[in-house]
Design a protein around this motif. Structure first.
Motif, PDB file in Angstrom:
ATOM      1  N   GLU A 113     -23.070  75.583  31.386  1.00 34.01           N
ATOM      2  CA  GLU A 113     -21.660  75.978  31.318  1.00 34.01           C
ATOM      3  C   GLU A 113     -21.559  77.494  31.303  1.00 34.01           C
ATOM      4  O   GLU A 113     -22.292  78.175  30.582  1.00 34.01           O
ATOM      5  N   TYR A 168     -16.758  74.272  33.523  1.00 34.55           N
ATOM      6  CA  TYR A 168     -17.025  72.850  33.797  1.00 34.55           C
ATOM      7  C   TYR A 168     -16.001  72.267  34.776  1.00 34.55           C
ATOM      8  O   TYR A 168     -15.646  71.085  34.718  1.00 34.55           O
ATOM      9  N   SER A 212     -23.247  71.259  27.715  1.00 35.35           N
ATOM     10  CA  SER A 212     -22.271  71.105  26.637  1.00 35.35           C
ATOM     11  C   SER A 212     -21.832  69.644  26.548  1.00 35.35           C
ATOM     12  O   SER A 212     -20.926  69.207  27.265  1.00 35.35           O
ATOM     13  N   GLU A 259     -20.273  68.298  24.133  1.00 36.40           N
ATOM     14  CA  GLU A 259     -18.912  68.268  23.591  1.00 36.40           C
ATOM     15  C   GLU A 259     -17.876  68.398  24.712  1.00 36.40           C
ATOM     16  O   GLU A 259     -16.896  67.642  24.764  1.00 36.40           O
ATOM     17  N   HIS A 260     -18.109  69.356  25.623  1.00 34.22           N
ATOM     18  CA  HIS A 260     -17.155  69.556  26.714  1.00 34.22           C
ATOM     19  C   HIS A 260     -17.166  68.355  27.658  1.00 34.22           C
ATOM     20  O   HIS A 260     -16.114  67.915  28.132  1.00 34.22           O
ATOM     21  N   GLU A 289     -15.244  65.563  26.128  1.00 34.23           N
ATOM     22  CA  GLU A 289     -13.810  65.877  26.175  1.00 34.23           C
ATOM     23  C   GLU A 289     -13.237  65.552  27.557  1.00 34.23           C
ATOM     24  O   GLU A 289     -12.154  64.956  27.672  1.00 34.23           O
TER      25      GLU A 289
END
Length: 228
Positions: free
Chosen positions: A138, A158, A187, A189-190, A193
Motif C-alpha cells: 500500500e 489500494y 494491509s 485492515e484496508h 474494509e
C-alpha cells in the motif's frame, strides 16, 4: 505505508530493473520466456505456491488479472481449464503471456487482453474462477503511479484492490470463486474494509511462511465470498 513492505518491494523492483534483455527461466518444471519490464515470478517464492494452491476449474473457465509473463495462465490451461483469459495493464506483459502460451502449445485456450483490471472484458464474459496475485504494498494515493513495472508492486490508496472487489461480481459465473494472492506485508485492515464495502467476506484458505534475508513473509491465498 508499511516501511518493511516498501523496502522489500524496492529491493525486488531493483532486481527486476536489472533484467534488460529477453531471457528464459525455469519454474514448475518448465522453461518460460521473460521480457524486460515484466514481473519475474522466478524472483519470488509465491509463484510456485499459488500455482500449486489454486483450485483450477478443470473443464471450466479461468481468468487471471495481472498475468505478467503468463506462467500461471498457461499452467491453468495445462492443468485442464477449457478456457483461460489473461489480463494485464502492461502491453509488454500481454505480449509475454502470448509468447508463453505459444511456447507451451496452449494458445488455442489462452485468450490474452491488454487493459486495466476487467476493462478489456465484455459484459458477457463470465468465469468459474478469477484470481489476481495482487500488488499488495500500500502506498499513499498519488505516489508510485509512474512506471508500469512499479504497478506490479505498489497500489496507491489500494485503488486497484477496490476495483477488483467492486467489478469482479459481474464477471463471475453463478457459484464462481474469487481469489487473491496476498501477504502479511499488505494491509489486511484496508483489504477487509474494502471487502465489507463491496459485500464480501474474506478468508485465508492457504498460507505459508517463507524465510527472507530480513525475516519472513507469509504468503496467503485469500477467498472472497458474498456476505450474508
Amino acid at each position: 505505508m508499511n516501511g518493511r513492505a516498501s523496502q522489500a518491494a524496492g529491493i525486488l523492483l531493483d532486481r527486476h530493473r536489472e533484467i534488460v534483455e529477453p531471457t528464459t527461466f525455469r519454474l514448475l518444471g518448465r522453461e518460460w520466456d521473460l521480457l524486460p519490464g515484466v514481473y519475474a515470478p522466478q524472483l519470488t517464492q509465491s509463484a510456485a505456491l499459488y500455482a500449486e494452491w489454486l483450485p483450477y476449474p478443470v473443464h471450466g473457465s479461468f481468468c487471471e488479472v495481472g498475468s505478467g509473463c503468463g506462467y500461471l495462465a498457461v499452467t491453468a490451461a495445462l492443468r485442464g481449464c477449457a478456457s483461460v483469459t489473461a489480463l494485464d495493464v502492461s502491453a509488454a506483459a500481454a505480449d509475454n503471456t502470448r509468447m508463453n502460451a505459444v511456447r507451451h502449445g496452449v494458445e488455442d485456450r489462452v485468450r490474452v487482453a491488454h487493459g486495466d483490471m476487467f476493462a478489456p472484458l465484455s459484459g458477457d464474459d463470465r468465469f468459474d474462477l478469477i484470481f489476481w496475485n495482487s500488488n499488495f504494498v500500500e502506498a499513499p494515493a498519488g505516489e508510485r503511479e509512474g512506471a508500469e513495472l512499479e504497478r506490479a508492486f505498489f497500489d496507491p490508496g489500494y485503488g486497484a484492490h477496490e476495483a477488483y472487489l467492486r467489478d469482479a461480481p459481474r464477471h463471475l459465473q453463478p457459484g464462481g470463486r474469487l481469489l487473491l494472492g496476498f501477504t502479511d506485508l499488505g494491509s489486511e485492515e484496508h483489504l477487509d474494509e474494502l471487502a465489507v464495502r463491496h459485500g464480501w467476506t474474506a478468508g485465508t484458505v492457504r498460507a505459508a511462511r517463507c524465510g527472507t534475508a530480513d525475516g519472513h513473509i507469509e504468503y496467503r491465498l485469500v477467498e472472497f465470498r458474498r456476505a450474508g
